[in-house]
Enzyme design. Structure first.
Site, short mmCIF file in Angstrom:
data_model
loop_
_atom_site.label_atom_id
_atom_site.label_comp_id
_atom_site.label_asym_id
_atom_site.label_seq_id
_atom_site.Cartn_x
_atom_site.Cartn_y
_atom_site.Cartn_z
N PHE A 21 -2.07 -14.79 -27.85
CA PHE A 21 -0.87 -15.56 -28.36
C PHE A 21 -1.38 -16.31 -29.67
CE2 PHE A 21 0.37 -16.29 -23.42
CZ PHE A 21 0.63 -14.93 -23.45
N THR A 67 -13.66 -13.72 -30.63
CA THR A 67 -13.33 -13.51 -29.14
C THR A 67 -14.11 -12.51 -28.60
OG1 THR A 67 -11.76 -13.58 -27.46
CG2 THR A 67 -11.32 -12.21 -29.32
N LYS A 71 -18.68 -13.13 -29.24
CA LYS A 71 -19.06 -14.57 -29.59
C LYS A 71 -20.42 -14.75 -29.71
CE LYS A 71 -14.87 -16.52 -27.49
NZ LYS A 71 -14.51 -17.84 -26.26
N ASN A 92 -16.80 -19.33 -31.58
CA ASN A 92 -15.28 -18.84 -31.60
C ASN A 92 -14.95 -19.38 -32.77
OD1 ASN A 92 -14.71 -21.61 -31.31
ND2 ASN A 92 -13.18 -21.20 -30.03
N ASP A 108 -14.27 -24.07 -27.90
CA ASP A 108 -13.56 -23.67 -26.58
C ASP A 108 -14.02 -25.01 -25.54
OD1 ASP A 108 -12.58 -21.24 -26.92
OD2 ASP A 108 -14.35 -20.11 -26.57
N GLY A 132 -18.33 -19.11 -12.89
CA GLY A 132 -18.38 -18.54 -14.14
C GLY A 132 -19.42 -18.98 -15.05
N GLY A 134 -20.08 -16.80 -18.01
CA GLY A 134 -20.08 -16.16 -19.24
C GLY A 134 -19.56 -16.75 -20.62
N TYR A 230 -4.15 -19.46 -18.49
CA TYR A 230 -2.74 -19.78 -18.54
C TYR A 230 -1.75 -18.84 -18.39
CZ TYR A 230 -3.40 -18.47 -23.39
OH TYR A 230 -3.60 -17.83 -24.49
N GLY A 252 -4.84 -23.56 -18.02
CA GLY A 252 -5.52 -23.71 -19.21
C GLY A 252 -4.80 -23.91 -20.52
#
Length: 293
Positions: A21, A67, A71, A92, A108, A132, A134, A230, A252
């Site tokens: 988005f 992205t 990254k 990013n 981020d 997570g 990553g 999100y 998010g």
């Protein structure tokens, strides 16, 4: 906007980008602030050196957003690196300086931290559990360590959690402990000590809605539960947390908003991006998604 010789482009470099988005939110901000800039998508996951040379030498480019899956790789092709970004080992946001050099940042973690703080959840002296390790987990956990977290548990299915914990402990000694996803007893014990739970794993995002990062039996009334996703607005993780009666759930949306706002401040060289216009556009996009548009 009307393109002219002074217009500047920001390219989002990654693949795939169909779910992003960012362009609508960013361009709404540029228009609201009167910036002679435009944000566009450039799908790519190889030939990054040549792409970054283009950003460096083509006058029209002001910089780029980076992205998945680029990254970490992108760090090889910049000239300067923000100190915290260098510790993270991923970027990013890349800006072209007035001297024509490329400088890397990572916003981020900033977005996640600001979102938590504005929801009344300061991280300093808190115990945090991250599902997570990553790209998102890396940036957020480094930012949280830098903000003074008392303890950070990091969990993943692979050795990534051990690698990330070791890297963070190299700068912030003793703050991190790695736990593999298969070590359920250890996870349960750690969650019992935790103040803030972060789902940075991607489980529960659009296309993976049936998945969650943890068993709902471990939720406690004091937990603040944050999900970087999100879309959907409420993941299974957040829904089950709310049903369990935790202190607060946070999705998010604001992380995406604030990391994007910080990017604009870097690219445009301004103190504050038009956050409320960006929020309005993001909410419109999400409403359209819910309506199936």
């Amino acid at each position: 906007m009307q393109f002219d010789i002074d217009s500047r482009i920001i390219a989002l470099i990654g693949k795939p980008l169909g779910q992003s988005f960012a362009a609508r939110m960013q361009n709404a901000a540029y228009n609201a602030a009167g910036f002679n800039m435009a944000y566009c998508y450039c799908e790519a996951d190889e030939h990054l050196k040549e792409i970054f040379d283009g950003v460096r030498y083509i006058t029209t480019f002001r910089g780029c957003a980076v992205t998945k899956p680029n990254k970490v790789e992108a760090m090889k092709y910049v000239d300067e690196i923000d100190p915290l970004c260098e510790k993270m080992g991923s970027t990013n946001t890349v800006v072209k300086t007035p001297e024509g050099k490329l400088k890397a940042y990572n916003t981020d973690g900033y977005g996640a931290l600001r979102s938590l703080k504005e929801e009344g959840c300061p991280i300093k002296d808190q115990v945090v559990f991250s599902f997570g390790a990553g790209g998102t987990g890396r940036s957020v956990c480094f930012e949280i360590a830098n903000a003074g977290a008392k303890k950070i548990y990091i969990s993943s299915r692979s050795e990534l959690c051990e690698e990330l914990a070791k890297e963070i402990n190299g700068y912030f000694p003793g703050v991190c402990e790695a736990i593999r996803a298969s070590e359920e007893e250890k996870i349960g014990k750690a969650l019992g000590e935790t103040d803030v739970i972060l789902n940075l794993s991607g489980l529960g995002m659009r296309g993976k809605e049936e998945y969650t990062c943890m068993d709902k039996k471990y939720f406690k009334p004091n937990h603040v539960c944050f999900d970087a996703t999100y879309n959907p607005v409420e993941t299974r993780f957040l829904k089950e947390a709310k049903e369990a009666g935790v202190a607060k759930t946070i999705n998010g949306i604001d992380m995406s908003l604030y990391q994007g706002a910080r990017q604009i401040e870097i690219w445009a060289g301004v103190k504050e991006a038009p956050v409320e216009r960006m929020r309005q556009e993001l909410q419109t996009i999400l409403a359209e998604k819910v309506a199936g548009k």
